[in-house]
Design an enzyme around this catalytic site. Sequence first.
Site, short mmCIF file in Angstrom:
data_model
loop_
_atom_site.label_atom_id
_atom_site.label_comp_id
_atom_site.label_asym_id
_atom_site.label_seq_id
_atom_site.Cartn_x
_atom_site.Cartn_y
_atom_site.Cartn_z
N TYR A 89 38.20 41.32 41.64
CA TYR A 89 37.45 40.77 40.52
C TYR A 89 35.97 40.98 40.79
O TYR A 89 35.52 41.12 41.94
CB TYR A 89 37.77 39.29 40.29
CG TYR A 89 36.84 38.31 40.97
CD1 TYR A 89 35.66 37.89 40.35
CD2 TYR A 89 37.13 37.80 42.23
CE1 TYR A 89 34.82 36.99 40.97
CE2 TYR A 89 36.29 36.90 42.85
CZ TYR A 89 35.12 36.49 42.21
OH TYR A 89 34.28 35.62 42.83
N PHE A 181 37.09 27.98 43.71
CA PHE A 181 38.33 28.76 43.86
C PHE A 181 38.21 29.78 44.98
O PHE A 181 39.11 29.91 45.83
CB PHE A 181 38.64 29.45 42.53
CG PHE A 181 39.77 30.43 42.57
CD1 PHE A 181 41.07 30.02 42.33
CD2 PHE A 181 39.53 31.78 42.83
CE1 PHE A 181 42.12 30.93 42.35
CE2 PHE A 181 40.57 32.69 42.86
CZ PHE A 181 41.87 32.27 42.63
N ASP A 182 37.11 30.53 45.02
CA ASP A 182 36.92 31.57 46.04
C ASP A 182 36.98 30.99 47.44
O ASP A 182 37.67 31.50 48.33
CB ASP A 182 35.58 32.27 45.85
CG ASP A 182 35.42 32.91 44.49
OD1 ASP A 182 35.69 32.24 43.48
OD2 ASP A 182 35.03 34.09 44.44
N THR A 183 36.20 29.93 47.63
CA THR A 183 36.12 29.33 48.96
C THR A 183 37.48 28.81 49.42
O THR A 183 37.90 29.04 50.56
CB THR A 183 35.11 28.17 48.96
OG1 THR A 183 33.83 28.67 48.58
CG2 THR A 183 35.01 27.54 50.33
#
Length: 398
Positions: A89, A181-183
């Site tokens: 993404y 979300f990424d972390t």
Amino acid sequence: MLDVVIPVYNEETDLGPCVRRLHAHLREHFPYPFRITIADNASIDDTLKVADGLAGELPGVEVLHLDAKGRGRALSAAWSASSAPVLAYMDVDLSTDLAALLPLVAPLISGHSDLAIGTRLARTSRVVRGAKREVISRAYNLLLRGALAARFSDAQCGFKAIRADVAAELLPLVRDTGWFFDTELLVLAQRAGLRIHEVPVDWVDDPDSRVDIVATALADLRGVGRLGRALVTGALPLTDLRAQLGRAPLTGPRARSGPATPPGQVPVGLPRQLVRFAAVGVASTLAYLVLFVATRGALGAQPANLLALLLTAVANTAANRRLTFGISGRRHAGRHHLQGLLAFALGLALTSGSLAVLHAADAVPARPVELAVLVAANLAATVLRFVLLRLGMHHRRS
């Protein structure tokens, strides 16, 4: 082979130029079949209309519409529905130079790595952004290192990729649907023993970014607290994940002088040990001073020093054993605590001797002077403690 997801919310102006530029780059420079998925999460402008137009105009462009907001929600939905073996993404502003895309996904295609992230904090990265965002980014990643023991350098760069088989196992465990979300995904991957590949990127800040920094920072802090509690309480099935997804232990060949060092005993780098030892030392010193001040009036200077130093020494050894030198389990724990008590005895000699010299010079010294002398003596004792513990524990992980 690759599905690049672009999560968008109210991006009717930037979406067209972004997708056309990305599509042209992939067509000209990417040697594998690709797809671009526009994940529209509840836009209220003409973003969905623009996305549908791009899907009709460009081959390999698809649209996924969600009725609820949230970047994490959009990524999870798009990745879960994709049939591509490698998922990626990037943000719609294309702040990251697209030349880094192939280096990002190549280790995933080859099977060498499990996740890949672009990093703006590597020495070879080239970044153009304001001082406020730079400070916030670095502070956030330092917080992750301290609170969650994160070993990746840049959690929030909007330029990441993951193998689909890994995503299928991790995504159901990620609770955040927004910017954290990424972390959360990266921390779970690290704790599962997965390999995270980092690519230095060229990155230019988007001056028209609509991210609410304050709201995002507060949400991230809540996410850190929630994830930290889950890790401490064992609420996450990390053991099962490691067994299922983690890489098998290395088995080194025997060297001429004997067996190779097992991978579990690979020496930890000295700089990292020093940073963690310093953090434990600061916490221990603060606890020591609190205990000393609390018991000084009732016990006197020397007994209060003995009690405070003894209590913090035991906790200090346990913390350094686990956090600084990476040793877990009960094996050799008794020996390590004896080594810690030896360091304690030497520290007691330094601090008690310093107090004795101070009281010999001034029978009733001012409390700040007394504390300053103790801090200086503790610093010397701390250096000595690090040397002794590092030698005693062979600076190895168990």
